[in-house]
Scaffold this active site. Structure first.
Site, PDB file in Angstrom:
ATOM      1  N   CYS A 421       2.598   2.395   4.378  1.00 59.21           N
ATOM      2  CA  CYS A 421       3.106   1.958   3.091  1.00 59.21           C
ATOM      3  C   CYS A 421       4.496   2.117   2.894  1.00 59.21           C
ATOM      4  O   CYS A 421       5.245   1.269   2.254  1.00 59.21           O
ATOM      5  CB  CYS A 421       2.349   2.405   2.029  1.00 59.21           C
ATOM      6  N   HIS A 465       1.354   7.378  -1.838  1.00 62.69           N
ATOM      7  CA  HIS A 465       1.622   6.027  -1.665  1.00 62.69           C
ATOM      8  C   HIS A 465       3.037   5.428  -2.198  1.00 62.69           C
ATOM      9  O   HIS A 465       3.457   6.183  -2.895  1.00 62.69           O
ATOM     10  CB  HIS A 465       0.498   5.071  -2.488  1.00 62.69           C
ATOM     11  N   ASP A 481       3.140  -4.421  -4.745  1.00 64.79           N
ATOM     12  CA  ASP A 481       2.614  -3.665  -3.603  1.00 64.79           C
ATOM     13  C   ASP A 481       2.326  -4.515  -2.314  1.00 64.79           C
ATOM     14  O   ASP A 481       1.360  -5.135  -2.179  1.00 64.79           O
ATOM     15  CB  ASP A 481       1.421  -2.940  -4.124  1.00 64.79           C
TER      16      ASP A 481
END
Length: 688
Positions: A421, A465, A481
């Protein structure tokens, strides 16, 4: 010669302590040291083990305890190693380490009963120091067990030859515990609460696991291999869906090479107390409580569109929340979700300019790609096209990203197409900024698993994250995202499902229960233990001033601090009165039970008045012989009385025989008094 005698005296006193008492003391030391094993340097643990073993071997004459000069040398060497280790840092960690070193050195001069008592109280203090670093219920039980071992050792010290000493000692401890438990509970609930020792600034040098204020491509993937708790959350209403659990922590808006960091440093704030009991009263349907593990950082984690309810967090810019001081102990705070709220905020061009910052050079292909998108598209179309690229092309979400030493963003977007991520969030922010769209990296956590019974959420470090927020005209800041486009399973159900195919979930963490999700018993036991510890943290460790006043306000009469003081004084007074009455009754019962003892004491006083005082360790028969020699007129009566005393204490008999024997002893005692009076005995008459 005097020096030799002194050395021999020290060696002789080395075995003055009962071996069993010393063993209990050493066992307690080892147990009370265990809560600090994860933060003490290895050399200090080894030194403590060697020093305690040295004292134990000296107890049996295998080695000699060091003399004064050697003790001083050992002390100076170990202190020198300590000074070299801490390197001038003074924190609670280093102070606690020095205290442990002092306890270890104390073993070399533990020779007498007095030294035992000194070490006893030092170890009790060590148990309290442990609570600075661990307040979980498991470590609390370890501390209490260590203190129990100390108390057993104290009993053995005072009665080393008592048969069944350990069993009887534990039984007495259990009895005392049951007797004092009601008073302890009442005082815990009603005694005016003061902030605990761990609420003061610890200034600890201990490294914490968690997100930091910088992000490099591999940082968050390293956290993905940790199953430690980040925080727990209890909701007053319905829990949000998994995909909506974005816990915002901090914003990184400045790119330095390949490292993202905060462009504006937070202002310095003087250290103060930690308000750890921020969750007060019943939760409203739109509220939620967060119990955060220590991070040594000021940022608090919150869902989008939240507002502060407890006063131990303050709202910062960009819908972020901060503590008034770093969280170096577990902190509980409360937030509320505002309906219709969003992270959108109106900002002028000057404020937005810092969200367009990029390095002067680097990643040329990503810059060209951004300019190409910008030529024919507006802001929203650029965002949609970029996310569509992530969905349609073969981009992979992995915990085993390849090394990308140069132009990492170009390598990720156009060559490798494999990353975590943090890689995708950083690359997305770079492309959007190159296209003229203000954007920023947001770091926090996403997800959270249900605790036992589904009463609360557990957010762990592997839920860390990173995502992106872009400023779109007319909409404000919008969450983007890229991970949701590349690996929807990560956002919908968690990291385990997202990397199930490559089998990299907690692959470096063999001891984590979360690694073995397919073993139902392991998962059940882990969640039950977590629930016990969670309730302990909330209602015992977190029971402080505001929590106490909230509980007291629910009682009839409206209790305040003054009423609490009166009630506490009443509880203490009543406890002391009850304890005094029980002790008095036990003493009277003991006196009634040992009537023979009173008769024997009267005989001893009679002998002393005849000039025949009782000598230490003297048997009744020897005392009777000495009385007969001094006063022949009472000799026969004294010998018969001594035989009856021996018969009572050293031969079994029926209860009715004992009562009859007691009567005979009293008559015989009266006869001795008359015989001594007729012989003209004077008080103070001497005898051999």
């Amino acid at each position: 010669m005097d020096r030799i005698r002194g050395t021999q005296s020290e060696e002789a006193t080395a075995t003055n302590l009962p071996s069993r008492a010393l063993l209990w003391l050493i066992a307690s030391f080892a147990l009370l040291l265990s809560p600090q094993w994860d933060r003490l340097p290895l050399w200090l643990i080894a030194a403590c083990a060697v020093l305690a073993a040295w004292r134990w071997l000296a107890q049996y004459g295998r080695v000699r305890l060091p003399g004064r000069l050697l003790r001083t040398g050992i002390m100076l060497v170990l202190i020198g190693v300590y000074v070299a280790t801490v390197q001038g840092r003074f924190t609670v960690d280093t102070a606690a380490s020095f205290f442990v070193l002092a306890v270890g050195l104390k073993w070399l001069e533990t020779r007498s009963v007095r030294d035992f008592y000194v070490l006893f109280f030092i170890l009790v203090y060590l148990a309290s120091v442990n609570f600075l670093f661990h307040q979980e219920i498991l470590w609390a039980l370890v501390n209490f067990t260590g203190i129990a071992l100390l108390l057993v050792g104290l009993q053995v010290l005072n009665a080393p030859e008592l048969p069944g000493g350990m069993t009887s000692g534990l039984r007495r401890l259990g009895g005392m515990f049951l007797k004092t438990l009601p008073i302890v509970v009442l005082l815990f609930v009603f005694f005016p609460r003061m902030s605990p020792l761990w609420s003061v600034p610890l200034v600890s040098g201990e490294a914490r696991t968690g997100i930091s204020d910088t992000m490099r491509p591999g940082d968050i993937s390293n956290l993905a291999q940790s199953s430690e708790r980040a925080f727990r959350v209890t909701f007053g209403g319905e829990m949000p869906a998994y995909r909506d659990r974005y816990w915002r922590g901090l914003i990184l808006d400045y790119l330095d090479g390949e490292t993202w960091r905060q462009g504006q440093q937070e202002p310095f704030r003087a250290l103060g107390r930690v308000a750890v009991d921020g969750g007060i009263g019943e939760l409203e349907p739109n509220q939620y409580d967060v119990l955060l593990e220590p991070t040594d950082q000021r940022w608090a984690f919150a869902l989008e569109g939240s507002r502060a309810v407890s006063d131990n967090v303050v709202e910062d810019s960009a819908d972020l929340f901060r503590f008034r001081r770093p969280a170096d102990s577990p902190v509980r705070y409360r937030l509320a979700l505002e309906s219709g709220a969003s992270v959108a905020e109106t900002q002028n061009a000057v404020e937005l300019r810092r969200y367009l910052q990029l390095p002067q050079e680097g990643s040329p292909r990503a810059r060209d790609f951004a300019r190409e998108l910008r030529r024919t598209m507006d802001d929203e179309q650029v965002v949609r096209t970029l996310l569509q690229r992530f969905r349609q092309q073969e981009y992979f979400y992995t915990l085993r990203p390849p090394a990308m030493p140069e132009d990492g963003i170009d390598s990720l977007l156009f060559d490798e197409k494999r990353g975590f991520c943090a890689h995708y969030a950083g690359a997305t922010t770079f492309v959007l900024r190159a296209a003229g769209i203000p954007s920023r990296v947001v770091v926090g956590y996403q997800g959270g698993e249900n605790g036992a019974g589904g009463d609360y959420l557990i957010v762990r470090q592997y839920d860390a994250h990173a995502w992106v927020e872009a400023y779109i005209d007319g909409r404000g800041w919008v969450r983007i995202d890229p991970t949701a486009a590349i690996a929807p399973d990560r956002i919908e159900s968690g990291l385990r499902d997202a990397v199930a195919e490559e089998g990299s979930f907690l692959e470096n963490n063999w001891t984590s229960p979360q690694r073995y999700a397919d073993v139902a018993l392991v998962q059940w036991a882990s969640l039950q233990l977590d629930r016990i510890n969670y309730q302990w943290q909330r209602w015992v460790v977190g029971y402080q001033g505001q929590s106490q006043m909230d509980l007291m306000s629910r009682l009839p009469g409206g209790f305040g601090m003054r009423e609490l003081g009166y009630m506490t004084a009443g509880i203490v007074g009543a406890g002391l009165l009850i304890a005094g009455l029980i002790s008095a009754l036990q003493m009277r019962r003991g006196e009634r039970r040992d009537a023979f003892r009173r008769v024997v004491d009267t005989w001893h006083r009679l002998c002393a008045s005849a000039g025949v005082p009782v000598r230490h360790g003297e048997t009744p028969s020897v005392l009777a012989s000495r009385l007969a020699k001094a006063e022949p007129a009472a000799g026969d009566s004294a010998r018969l009385f001594a035989r009856m005393v021996n018969s009572h204490y050293y031969s079994a008999g029926k209860d009715d025989e004992g009562v009859e024997q007691l009567k005979r002893m009293r008559r015989l005692l009266a006869t001795m008094k008359r015989q001594l009076r007729r012989s003209g005995t004077r008080t103070g008459k001497s005898s051999d």
